[in-house]
Design an enzyme around this catalytic site. Structure first.
Site, PDB file in Angstrom:
ATOM      1  N   CYS A 184       3.142 -12.892   0.290  1.00 55.70           N
ATOM      2  CA  CYS A 184       3.643 -13.905   0.667  1.00 55.70           C
ATOM      3  C   CYS A 184       3.614 -14.883   1.739  1.00 55.70           C
ATOM      4  O   CYS A 184       3.628 -15.696   2.496  1.00 55.70           O
ATOM      5  CB  CYS A 184       5.269 -14.507   0.310  1.00 55.70           C
ATOM      6  SG  CYS A 184       6.558 -12.997   1.392  1.00 55.70           S
TER       7      CYS A 184
ATOM      8  N   GLU B 216      15.699 -10.752   7.443  1.00 54.56           N
ATOM      9  CA  GLU B 216      15.456  -8.810   7.056  1.00 54.56           C
ATOM     10  C   GLU B 216      14.610  -8.705   8.216  1.00 54.56           C
ATOM     11  O   GLU B 216      13.465  -9.075   8.667  1.00 54.56           O
ATOM     12  CB  GLU B 216      14.674  -8.795   5.841  1.00 54.56           C
ATOM     13  CG  GLU B 216      15.634  -9.523   4.611  1.00 54.56           C
ATOM     14  CD  GLU B 216      15.272  -9.143   3.265  1.00 54.56           C
ATOM     15  OE1 GLU B 216      14.007  -8.938   3.010  1.00 54.56           O
ATOM     16  OE2 GLU B 216      15.415  -9.479   2.588  1.00 54.56           O
TER      17      GLU B 216
ATOM     18  N   GLU C 151      14.276 -14.776   0.171  1.00 56.45           N
ATOM     19  CA  GLU C 151      13.209 -14.584   1.013  1.00 56.45           C
ATOM     20  C   GLU C 151      12.319 -15.144  -0.117  1.00 56.45           C
ATOM     21  O   GLU C 151      11.540 -14.359  -1.084  1.00 56.45           O
ATOM     22  CB  GLU C 151      12.569 -13.294   1.069  1.00 56.45           C
ATOM     23  CG  GLU C 151      12.991 -13.117   2.515  1.00 56.45           C
ATOM     24  CD  GLU C 151      12.830 -13.022   3.864  1.00 56.45           C
ATOM     25  OE1 GLU C 151      12.173 -13.612   4.143  1.00 56.45           O
ATOM     26  OE2 GLU C 151      14.120 -12.699   4.428  1.00 56.45           O
TER      27      GLU C 151
ATOM     28  N   ASN D  64       4.772  -6.700  -5.030  1.00 51.88           N
ATOM     29  CA  ASN D  64       4.313  -7.022  -4.407  1.00 51.88           C
ATOM     30  C   ASN D  64       4.496  -5.783  -3.286  1.00 51.88           C
ATOM     31  O   ASN D  64       3.221  -5.499  -2.506  1.00 51.88           O
ATOM     32  CB  ASN D  64       3.018  -8.730  -3.186  1.00 51.88           C
ATOM     33  CG  ASN D  64       4.646  -8.987  -2.616  1.00 51.88           C
ATOM     34  OD1 ASN D  64       5.499  -8.106  -3.157  1.00 51.88           O
ATOM     35  ND2 ASN D  64       4.571  -9.727  -2.284  1.00 51.88           N
TER      36      ASN D  64
END
Ligand code: ADP
Length: 487
Positions: free
Chosen positions: A291, A465, A257, A159
Site C-alpha cells: 500500500c 502503527e 491502515e 501482502n
C-alpha cells in the site's frame, strides 16, 4: 502439504488448525495454494460466527490475567517470542514465500521486521508512563495512568503475512491487551506459524488467538462482540469502511491502515541514479503489491527522458520467476484478479495515449506472472491516476513546476505514503510539509521501520502503527482525582 513440510527445518511450524485459548482446533478444509505453482500447501479451518465468538471469549478471559501481569513479565515472554522468530527465520521465510510469492530475500526481510516489532514492543511494555498534573484544588492531586483497552480484534492482508500481524499484536500484547486475529485466507500459514512460536515462548492461553475462515462472518463478530474494544485492520479502503461502520454500533475504537496511491516525485535537482534506485524499490518491491508502493511517478520535464530510459534499463534486468529461486526479483502476483487489474490499467493508459516502454503483458511463465512494466507520457485523466494498481506497473508523468506537482500529488482521496527526490534544502521542507500524506520519504524509497509511526491521513486510515505512538493506540487514559488530602 508434504512438500513444504519436508523443506522446513522444523516441520511443526506448518499448522493446519486454528489456535484458540492455547489449543489447536478445527477441521482443516480450506486449501492454501502456492501462487507460483498452484500446488496446495496445506489446509486450514473455515471458522464462522460461533467459533469466532469462542475465540473472543477466550481472549476476554485471558485479558483479566494478562492485564494484571507486571510489565517486566509481559516483556520477558515477548522477548522470548522475538528470539524464536529470529531463530526460525529461514522456515518462516520459506512458508511466507510459498504462500505469498515474494522473493525469498524479501520474505527474510519481512520476517526481520516482523521480529523487530516484537522486540521493540517487548521493550516498550516497560515504558508505559503516566503523569501527574498540577491540580486545580489545594486538597487534591491529579494522577493520570494508562490501562490496556481490552480485547483487540485484528484482521490482516496477504501482502505482508508476517509483519502486519506483529505490528498489531506486539503493541497490543505489550500494553496488556489480548488479541483475536483473522489473517487473510490466502496467507494463513505464516500467522499460524507465528502463533506456534508464541505458544513456545510461553504466551499464556487466550492472549493471542488465530482464527481462519469466513471473512465477513468472523469480521462481524470481531466488530460486534461486546468484549472487543478495539478493531485493528489493514486492507482495502472498501473493507475498512465496512468494519468502521460495524464497529460504530458498539462505539469501538478502530485502527485502520487502508489503501494508498503514493506519489513519487523526482525534481530536476535530484540525484538521478539515487532516484532510479528509490523508484525501483518503492515500485517493484513485493511485485508492486504494497500500500506504500509508488503508484504515480512524477518526473520534471528536463530530466524526463533520461529518467524513463534509465528506469527501463533497470526493469529490463529484473528476473521474474518463483520466489524460491536464487536471483529472482519478481515473483507471481497473488491472484488472477490482481493480474486483470494491472492489464486494465495498462490498456486504459495506452488507449489514452501513454507509451509502453517495457513489459505490458503476462509473462511467458504463465499463471499470475507478469512482466514488470514502465509506461511513459501518462496523464492525470488515466485510470492509474485514481486507482492503486497493486502490481508491477510504473506509470511516469511529466511535470513542470513544484506548485503543479504538489497539486497533482495531493489530488487524491488517499494520503498514506509519498516520496520525493531533491537536493534543495528549502524545497525539501516546502514539499514535505505541503504533501497531504501521513508519511514522506525524502531521497529514499524505503520508509518502513519499527521505530517510526506508520499510517495515513484522509481515506488511507486512522491511527498509527509502530514506534512509541503505536502502543498508545491500545491504552486508555485513567484520570484519578485524589481529594481530601488536607484533612
Ligand atoms: P485485498 O483486496 O487486498 O485482499 P481486503 O480488504 O479484501 O484486501 O482484505 C484484507 C483482509 O480483510 C483479509 O483478511 C480479508 O479476509 C478481510 N476481509 C475481507 N472482507 C471482509 C469483511 N467483509 N469483513 C471482515 N474482513 C474482511
Amino acid at each position: 502439504m508434504m512438500d513444504l513440510q519436508l523443506k522446513l527445518q522444523d516441520p511443526l511450524l506448518l499448522k493446519a488448525h486454528c489456535y484458540v485459548d492455547g489449543q489447536w482446533i478445527g477441521e482443516p478444509t480450506d486449501a492454501v495454494t502456492n501462487p507460483a505453482t498452484g500446488a496446495i500447501l496445506g489446509k486450514t479451518p473455515s471458522f464462522g460466527t460461533r467459533q469466532a465468538m469462542n475465540a473472543v471469549e477466550a481472549a476476554e478471559r485471558a485479558f483479566r490475567l494478562w492485564a494484571k501481569k507486571i510489565a517486566k513479565e509481559r516483556s520477558a515472554i515477548m522477548r522470548r517470542w522475538f528470539e524464536l522468530i529470529v531463530e526460525n527465520r529461514s522456515d518462516l521465510a520459506l512458508i511466507l514465500t510459498s504462500e505469498q510469492g515474494k522473493p525469498l530475500a524479501e520474505a527474510k526481510a519481512e520476517v526481520d521486521i516482523a521480529a523487530a516489532y516484537v522486540e521493540f514492543y517487548a521493550e516498550e511494555a516497560k515504558r508505559v508512563y503516566g503523569e501527574t498534573i498540577p491540580s486545580h484544588r489545594a486538597d487534591a492531586r491529579i494522577v493520570v495512568g494508562k490501562q490496556p483497552i481490552g480485547v483487540v480484534s485484528a484482521i490482516t492482508p496477504w501482502n505482508f503475512p508476517c509483519s502486519m500481524i506483529t505490528r498489531k499484536a506486539a503493541p497490543a500484547i505489550a500494553a496488556g491487551c489480548t488479541v483475536v486475529l483473522k489473517p487473510a485466507p490466502e496467507t494463513p500459514l505464516s500467522a499460524l506459524a507465528l502463533a506456534a512460536l508464541a505458544e513456545r515462548a510461553g504466551l499464556p492461553a487466550g492472549v493471542f488467538n488465530v482464527v481462519t475462515g469466513e471473512p465477513s462472518a468472523v469480521g462481524k463478530v470481531f466488530c460486534d462482540h461486546p468484549a472487543v474494544r478495539f478493531v485493528s485492520f489493514t486492507g482495502s479502503t472498501e473493507v475498512g469502511k465496512i468494519l468502521m461502520r460495524q464497529a460504530s454500533d458498539g462505539v469501538k475504537k478502530v485502527g485502520l491502515e487502508l489503501g494508498g496511491n503514493a506519489p513519487f516525485i523526482v525534481f530536476d535537482d535530484a540525484d538521478l541514479d539515487a532516484a532510479i534506485e528509490g523508484a525501483m524499490v518503492s515500485k517493484y518491491r513485493n511485485m508492486g503489491q504494497t500500500c506504500i508502493c509508488a503508484n504515480r511517478i512524477y518526473v520534471q520535464n528536463s530530466i524526463y527522458e533520461s529518467f524513463v530510459e534509465k528506469l527501463a534499463t533497470r526493469v529490463m534486468d529484473m528476473r521474474v520467476g518463483s520466489g524460491l529461486e536464487v536471483g529472482v526479483e519478481q515473483g507471481p502476483l497473488i491472484s488472477d484478479a490482481a493480474v486483470a487489474k494491472v492489464e486494465r490499467h495498462i490498456a486504459d493508459a495506452v488507449r489514452q495515449g501513454a507509451r509502453l516502454v517495457i513489459g505490458g503483458k503476462r509473462h511467458p511463465l504463465g499463471r499470475t506472472f507478469f512482466e514488470p512494466t514502465v509506461l511513459a507520457e501518462v496523464t492525470t485523466k488515466m485510470l492509474v491516476t485514481r486507482e492503486e494498481t497493486f502490481g508491477p506497473l510504473a506509470p511516469v508523468y511529466r511535470f513542470s513546476s513544484e506548485e503543479d506537482v504538489i497539486e497533482m500529488a495531493n489530488a487524491s482521496p488517499f494520503g498514506l505514503a509519498s516520496y520525493f527526490y531533491s537536493s534543495d534544502l528549502g524545497r525539501v521542507f516546502r514539499v514535505a510539509e505541503a504533501l497531504e500524506y501521513g508519511m514522506v520519504g525524502v531521497n529514499t524509497g524505503l520508509i518502513t521501520t519499527e521505530a517510526a509511526p506508520f499510517g495515513g491521513v484522509k481515506e488511507s486510515g486512522l491511527g498509527r502503527e509502530g514506534s512509541h505512538h503505536g502502543i498508545e493506540e491500545f491504552l486508555e487514559l485513567k484520570y484519578m482525582l485524589l481529594a481530601g488530602l488536607n484533612g
